[in-house]
Design a protein around this motif. Structure first.
Motif, PDB file in Angstrom:
ATOM      1  N   THR A  35      21.577  41.353 -42.855  1.00  0.00           N
ATOM      2  CA  THR A  35      21.938  40.004 -42.402  1.00  0.00           C
ATOM      3  C   THR A  35      22.908  40.029 -41.220  1.00  0.00           C
ATOM      4  OG1 THR A  35      23.762  39.809 -43.990  1.00  0.00           O
ATOM      5  CG2 THR A  35      21.571  39.025 -44.704  1.00  0.00           C
ATOM      6  N   ARG A  36      23.087  41.218 -40.652  1.00  0.00           N
ATOM      7  CA  ARG A  36      23.993  41.398 -39.502  1.00  0.00           C
ATOM      8  C   ARG A  36      25.392  40.872 -39.801  1.00  0.00           C
ATOM      9  NH1 ARG A  36      19.409  39.595 -35.420  1.00  0.00           N
ATOM     10  NH2 ARG A  36      18.284  41.573 -35.360  1.00  0.00           N
ATOM     11  N   GLY A  37      25.865  41.189 -40.988  1.00  0.00           N
ATOM     12  CA  GLY A  37      27.238  40.861 -41.350  1.00  0.00           C
ATOM     13  C   GLY A  37      27.472  39.459 -41.868  1.00  0.00           C
ATOM     14  N   LYS A  38      26.428  38.690 -42.060  1.00  0.00           N
ATOM     15  CA  LYS A  38      26.612  37.299 -42.480  1.00  0.00           C
ATOM     16  C   LYS A  38      26.657  37.111 -43.992  1.00  0.00           C
ATOM     17  CE  LYS A  38      24.724  35.175 -38.325  1.00  0.00           C
ATOM     18  NZ  LYS A  38      24.529  36.362 -37.521  1.00  0.00           N
ATOM     19  N   VAL A  39      26.071  38.056 -44.756  1.00  0.00           N
ATOM     20  CA  VAL A  39      25.994  37.895 -46.214  1.00  0.00           C
ATOM     21  C   VAL A  39      26.521  39.143 -46.904  1.00  0.00           C
ATOM     22  CG1 VAL A  39      24.447  37.545 -48.185  1.00  0.00           C
ATOM     23  CG2 VAL A  39      23.993  36.360 -46.031  1.00  0.00           C
ATOM     24  N   LEU A  40      27.326  38.925 -47.914  1.00  0.00           N
ATOM     25  CA  LEU A  40      27.825  39.971 -48.788  1.00  0.00           C
ATOM     26  C   LEU A  40      27.540  39.476 -50.210  1.00  0.00           C
ATOM     27  CD1 LEU A  40      29.334  42.677 -48.406  1.00  0.00           C
ATOM     28  CD2 LEU A  40      31.451  41.412 -48.699  1.00  0.00           C
ATOM     29  N   ILE A 104      37.739  45.001 -40.502  1.00  0.00           N
ATOM     30  CA  ILE A 104      36.985  44.373 -41.580  1.00  0.00           C
ATOM     31  C   ILE A 104      35.940  43.442 -40.976  1.00  0.00           C
ATOM     32  CG2 ILE A 104      38.789  44.501 -43.349  1.00  0.00           C
ATOM     33  CD1 ILE A 104      39.342  41.489 -42.782  1.00  0.00           C
ATOM     34  N   SER A 105      34.878  43.270 -41.713  1.00  0.00           N
ATOM     35  CA  SER A 105      33.905  42.237 -41.409  1.00  0.00           C
ATOM     36  C   SER A 105      34.192  41.121 -42.406  1.00  0.00           C
ATOM     37  CB  SER A 105      32.483  42.763 -41.575  1.00  0.00           C
ATOM     38  OG  SER A 105      31.557  41.715 -41.375  1.00  0.00           O
ATOM     39  N   TRP A 106      34.586  39.969 -41.902  1.00  0.00           N
ATOM     40  CA  TRP A 106      34.981  38.830 -42.729  1.00  0.00           C
ATOM     41  C   TRP A 106      34.158  37.634 -42.297  1.00  0.00           C
ATOM     42  CZ3 TRP A 106      37.021  36.841 -46.887  1.00  0.00           C
ATOM     43  CH2 TRP A 106      37.561  35.564 -46.884  1.00  0.00           C
ATOM     44  N   LYS A 107      33.278  37.186 -43.178  1.00  0.00           N
ATOM     45  CA  LYS A 107      32.439  36.019 -42.920  1.00  0.00           C
ATOM     46  C   LYS A 107      31.693  36.146 -41.592  1.00  0.00           C
ATOM     47  CE  LYS A 107      34.973  32.830 -45.823  1.00  0.00           C
ATOM     48  NZ  LYS A 107      35.562  31.510 -45.952  1.00  0.00           N
ATOM     49  N   GLY A 108      31.159  37.348 -41.344  1.00  0.00           N
ATOM     50  CA  GLY A 108      30.328  37.560 -40.168  1.00  0.00           C
ATOM     51  C   GLY A 108      31.070  37.900 -38.886  1.00  0.00           C
ATOM     52  N   ARG A 109      32.390  37.980 -38.937  1.00  0.00           N
ATOM     53  CA  ARG A 109      33.109  38.377 -37.712  1.00  0.00           C
ATOM     54  C   ARG A 109      33.931  39.625 -37.983  1.00  0.00           C
ATOM     55  NH1 ARG A 109      38.609  36.423 -37.390  1.00  0.00           N
ATOM     56  NH2 ARG A 109      38.999  35.190 -39.237  1.00  0.00           N
ATOM     57  N   ASP A 110      34.071  40.451 -36.959  1.00  0.00           N
ATOM     58  CA  ASP A 110      34.837  41.684 -37.066  1.00  0.00           C
ATOM     59  C   ASP A 110      36.280  41.417 -36.684  1.00  0.00           C
ATOM     60  OD1 ASP A 110      32.578  43.106 -37.828  1.00  0.00           O
ATOM     61  OD2 ASP A 110      32.047  43.594 -35.769  1.00  0.00           O
ATOM     62  N   VAL A 111      37.200  41.922 -37.506  1.00  0.00           N
ATOM     63  CA  VAL A 111      38.631  41.709 -37.290  1.00  0.00           C
ATOM     64  C   VAL A 111      39.338  43.058 -37.353  1.00  0.00           C
ATOM     65  CG1 VAL A 111      40.714  40.520 -38.108  1.00  0.00           C
ATOM     66  CG2 VAL A 111      38.462  39.459 -38.461  1.00  0.00           C
TER      67      VAL A 111
END
Length: 167
Positions: A35-40, A104-111
């Motif tokens: 999901t390219r980081g959108k779903v966990l 971290i990947s948090w809700k689809g964004r990298d921080v």
């Protein structure tokens, strides 16, 4: 609410601790990638991040899906090294101790973040909040002799030139 209590009860069991470490992270990594980081997937139970840390011994990037307790409206995060109530500290916690700068990947964004191991009253206060947030952490701690590690992750500050985190 009943469903949440059932999930908490199941996740507190030794059987869950034996099976979950082999199933949950693998599913989370696969779905997160697809999901390219959108779903966990596990985030449907608890908020979650995918932590990219630097291996303590290897120096290689390590990606680990983890439950978290967001704070300050999602501007910092608490991670718990519960290891599902198993005896040893999880590898990702060793990685953060050796290399606190991570992502971290948090809700689809990298921080980009910096991790800090909590101790003393600061850890005690975070632990109380964690137990209110997810009561099974008490069962995990009761099963192990080690003190479960608790980390606070905060976004890294950009350098004065605006070119990214300081060196």
């Amino acid at each position: 609410m009943r469903g949440a209590r059932v999930v908490q009860k199941v996740s507190s069991t030794r059987g869950f601790a034996r099976v979950a470490p082999h199933v949950v992270p693998a599913l989370d990594r696969a779905v997160h990638r697809l999901t390219r980081g959108k779903v966990l997937l596990s985030a449907h139970l608890l908020p979650g991040v995918v932590l990219t840390s630097t291996g303590a011994r290897s120096g290689l990037p390590r990606r680990t899906p983890l439950a978290c307790m967001p704070q300050d409206g999602g501007r910092c995060w608490i991670l718990v090294g519960s290891n599902f109530g198993r005896p040893g500290h999880p590898a990702w916690s060793h990685n953060l101790l050796a290399h606190p700068d991570a992502e971290i990947s948090w809700k689809g964004r990298d921080v980009a973040v910096t991790a800090r191991l909590l101790a003393g009253e600061e850890r005690a206060a975070a632990w109380r909040a964690l137990l209110a947030f997810w009561p099974p952490y008490a069962a995990y701690q009761a099963r192990v002799e080690r003190e479960i590690r608790v980390f606070r992750l905060v976004p890294r500050q950009k350098s004065a030139t605006g070119g990214g985190p300081p060196a």
